[in-house]
Write a protein that holds these residues in place. Structure first.
Motif, PDB file in Angstrom:
ATOM      1  N   SER A  13       0.942  -1.107  -0.102  1.00  5.96           N
ATOM      2  CA  SER A  13      -0.114   0.049   0.008  1.00  5.96           C
ATOM      3  C   SER A  13       0.774   1.359   0.038  1.00  5.96           C
ATOM      4  N   HIS A  14       1.856   1.280   0.659  1.00  6.69           N
ATOM      5  CA  HIS A  14       3.046   2.267   0.420  1.00  6.69           C
ATOM      6  C   HIS A  14       2.638   3.650   0.955  1.00  6.69           C
ATOM      7  N   TYR A  15       1.820   3.777   2.193  1.00  5.89           N
ATOM      8  CA  TYR A  15       1.730   5.115   2.526  1.00  5.89           C
ATOM      9  C   TYR A  15       2.882   6.059   2.591  1.00  5.89           C
ATOM     10  N   ASN A  16       2.642   7.169   1.951  1.00  7.86           N
ATOM     11  CA  ASN A  16       3.681   8.283   2.355  1.00  7.86           C
ATOM     12  C   ASN A  16       3.070   9.656   2.645  1.00  7.86           C
ATOM     13  N   GLY A  17       3.572  10.374   2.926  1.00 11.23           N
ATOM     14  CA  GLY A  17       2.980  11.753   3.418  1.00 11.23           C
ATOM     15  C   GLY A  17       2.088  12.406   2.244  1.00 11.23           C
ATOM     16  N   ASN A  18       2.017  11.907   0.976  1.00  8.13           N
ATOM     17  CA  ASN A  18       1.592  12.599  -0.193  1.00  8.13           C
ATOM     18  C   ASN A  18       0.636  11.996  -0.680  1.00  8.13           C
ATOM     19  N   ASN A  19       0.119  10.563  -0.274  1.00  6.73           N
ATOM     20  CA  ASN A  19      -0.851   9.701  -0.919  1.00  6.73           C
ATOM     21  C   ASN A  19      -1.828   9.202  -0.066  1.00  6.73           C
ATOM     22  N   THR A  20      -1.873   9.437   1.212  1.00  7.48           N
ATOM     23  CA  THR A  20      -2.943   8.824   2.194  1.00  7.48           C
ATOM     24  C   THR A  20      -4.166   8.893   1.846  1.00  7.48           C
ATOM     25  N   GLU A  21      -4.677   9.796   1.421  1.00  7.08           N
ATOM     26  CA  GLU A  21      -6.132   9.957   0.939  1.00  7.08           C
ATOM     27  C   GLU A  21      -6.230   9.064  -0.301  1.00  7.08           C
ATOM     28  N   GLU A  22      -5.338   8.880  -1.189  1.00  9.17           N
ATOM     29  CA  GLU A  22      -5.628   7.737  -2.250  1.00  9.17           C
ATOM     30  C   GLU A  22      -5.314   6.376  -1.957  1.00  9.17           C
ATOM     31  N   VAL A  23      -4.277   6.161  -0.950  1.00 11.19           N
ATOM     32  CA  VAL A  23      -4.364   4.893  -0.254  1.00 11.19           C
ATOM     33  C   VAL A  23      -5.613   4.286   0.638  1.00 11.19           C
ATOM     34  N   ASN A  24      -5.878   5.306   1.322  1.00 12.92           N
ATOM     35  CA  ASN A  24      -7.258   4.960   2.234  1.00 12.92           C
ATOM     36  C   ASN A  24      -8.410   4.762   1.333  1.00 12.92           C
ATOM     37  N   TYR A  25      -8.551   5.487   0.344  1.00  8.09           N
ATOM     38  CA  TYR A  25      -9.777   5.223  -0.787  1.00  8.09           C
ATOM     39  C   TYR A  25      -9.503   3.962  -1.441  1.00  8.09           C
ATOM     40  N   CYS A  26      -8.596   3.483  -1.732  1.00 15.21           N
ATOM     41  CA  CYS A  26      -8.337   2.044  -2.289  1.00 15.21           C
ATOM     42  C   CYS A  26      -8.590   0.881  -1.112  1.00 15.21           C
ATOM     43  N   LEU A  27      -7.952   1.362  -0.101  1.00 15.65           N
ATOM     44  CA  LEU A  27      -8.199   0.029   1.036  1.00 15.65           C
ATOM     45  C   LEU A  27      -9.664   0.101   1.492  1.00 15.65           C
ATOM     46  N   THR A  53      12.738   5.496   7.264  1.00 12.60           N
ATOM     47  CA  THR A  53      13.550   6.122   8.211  1.00 12.60           C
ATOM     48  C   THR A  53      12.559   6.887   9.103  1.00 12.60           C
ATOM     49  N   GLY A  54      11.411   7.116   8.730  1.00 13.55           N
ATOM     50  CA  GLY A  54      10.491   7.843   9.489  1.00 13.55           C
ATOM     51  C   GLY A  54       9.083   7.895   8.824  1.00 13.55           C
ATOM     52  N   ARG A  55       7.930   8.062   9.712  1.00 11.43           N
ATOM     53  CA  ARG A  55       6.667   8.181   9.271  1.00 11.43           C
ATOM     54  C   ARG A  55       6.154   9.715   9.634  1.00 11.43           C
ATOM     55  N   SER A  56       5.374  10.160   8.723  1.00 12.68           N
ATOM     56  CA  SER A  56       4.552  11.487   9.153  1.00 12.68           C
ATOM     57  C   SER A  56       3.595  11.239   9.792  1.00 12.68           C
ATOM     58  N   PHE A  57       3.060  12.185  10.695  1.00  7.58           N
ATOM     59  CA  PHE A  57       1.504  12.107  11.216  1.00  7.58           C
ATOM     60  C   PHE A  57       0.590  11.921  10.333  1.00  7.58           C
ATOM     61  N   GLU A  58       0.668  12.379   8.778  1.00  5.55           N
ATOM     62  CA  GLU A  58      -0.371  12.002   8.053  1.00  5.55           C
ATOM     63  C   GLU A  58      -0.402  10.489   7.699  1.00  5.55           C
ATOM     64  N   GLU A  59       0.678  10.017   7.459  1.00  2.00           N
ATOM     65  CA  GLU A  59       0.678   8.547   7.165  1.00  2.00           C
ATOM     66  C   GLU A  59       0.441   7.664   8.539  1.00  2.00           C
ATOM     67  N   LEU A  60       0.542   7.824   9.888  1.00  2.00           N
ATOM     68  CA  LEU A  60       0.148   7.220  10.963  1.00  2.00           C
ATOM     69  C   LEU A  60      -1.307   7.206  11.011  1.00  2.00           C
ATOM     70  N   LYS A  61      -1.545   8.659  11.054  1.00  5.07           N
ATOM     71  CA  LYS A  61      -3.175   8.840  11.031  1.00  5.07           C
ATOM     72  C   LYS A  61      -4.096   8.297  10.173  1.00  5.07           C
ATOM     73  N   ALA A  62      -3.622   8.004   8.854  1.00  2.26           N
ATOM     74  CA  ALA A  62      -4.505   7.379   7.718  1.00  2.26           C
ATOM     75  C   ALA A  62      -4.402   5.929   7.990  1.00  2.26           C
TER      76      ALA A  62
END
Length: 163
Positions: A13-27, A53-62
């Motif tokens: 699924s590769h959550y990153n800080g820029n794709n959280t909405e798209e990944v959650n939409y698909c999931l 190396t690290g997670r953004s808040f947006e990734e963790l929240k999504a």
């Protein structure tokens, strides 16, 4: 002859800080379709996240929102194995997924390998490790499953490798 769909398999699924909405939409769509089909079990076989190396808040929240959807749904269980992008150190069992282990019986993180049985079906899990550790753990898991007294069953291995 009717065939029952017993699970949904997801990977990368590769959550990153820029794709959280798209990944959650698909999931979320995948969970909705699974429920429409009567599927009660989901497997995610690695790389929930992108950066090692690290997670953004947006990734963790999504990702937390996705797990809340699972907890509040009729999905009975979801199983994760850590992929190479879910770990900082590929030699250790620890991964970013560890912080999402919850007291609910629905969420299972197989960070050292293992297996589950579904009727006569055995599903084994092997997360990502460096080659030497992976081979040692896979050999142990294979011997363990081979020595079980389960006749007439089918065995699957869900694993995550990188090329």
């Amino acid at each position: 002859m009717s065939k029952e769909i017993i699970s949904l398999v997801i990977t990368d699924s590769h959550y990153n800080g820029n794709n959280t909405e798209e990944v959650n939409y698909c999931l979320f769509q995948a969970v909705e379709r699974a429920l429409e089909l009567g599927v009660k079990r989901i497997f995610h076989i690695g790389d929930v996240f992108t950066s090692r190396t690290g997670r953004s808040f947006e990734e963790l929240k999504a990702f937390s929102d996705f797990l809340s959807l699972i907890e509040d749904s009729d999905i009975e269980e979801i199983h994760f194995i850590p992929g190479n992008h879910d770990k900082q150190n590929q030699e250790l069992e620890d991964s970013y997924l560890d912080i999402f282990e919850r007291s609910t019986s629905k969420i299972h993180i197989h960070k050292s390998g293992g297996h589950i049985d579904i009727g006569k079906l055995t599903i084994a899990f092997m997360p990502f490790f460096t080659d030497e550790i992976y081979n040692e753990k896979l050999e142990y898991l294979t011997r363990k499953l081979y020595n079980r007294k389960k006749s007439g069953g089918t065995r699957f291995l869900f694993t995550h490798i990188a090329v």
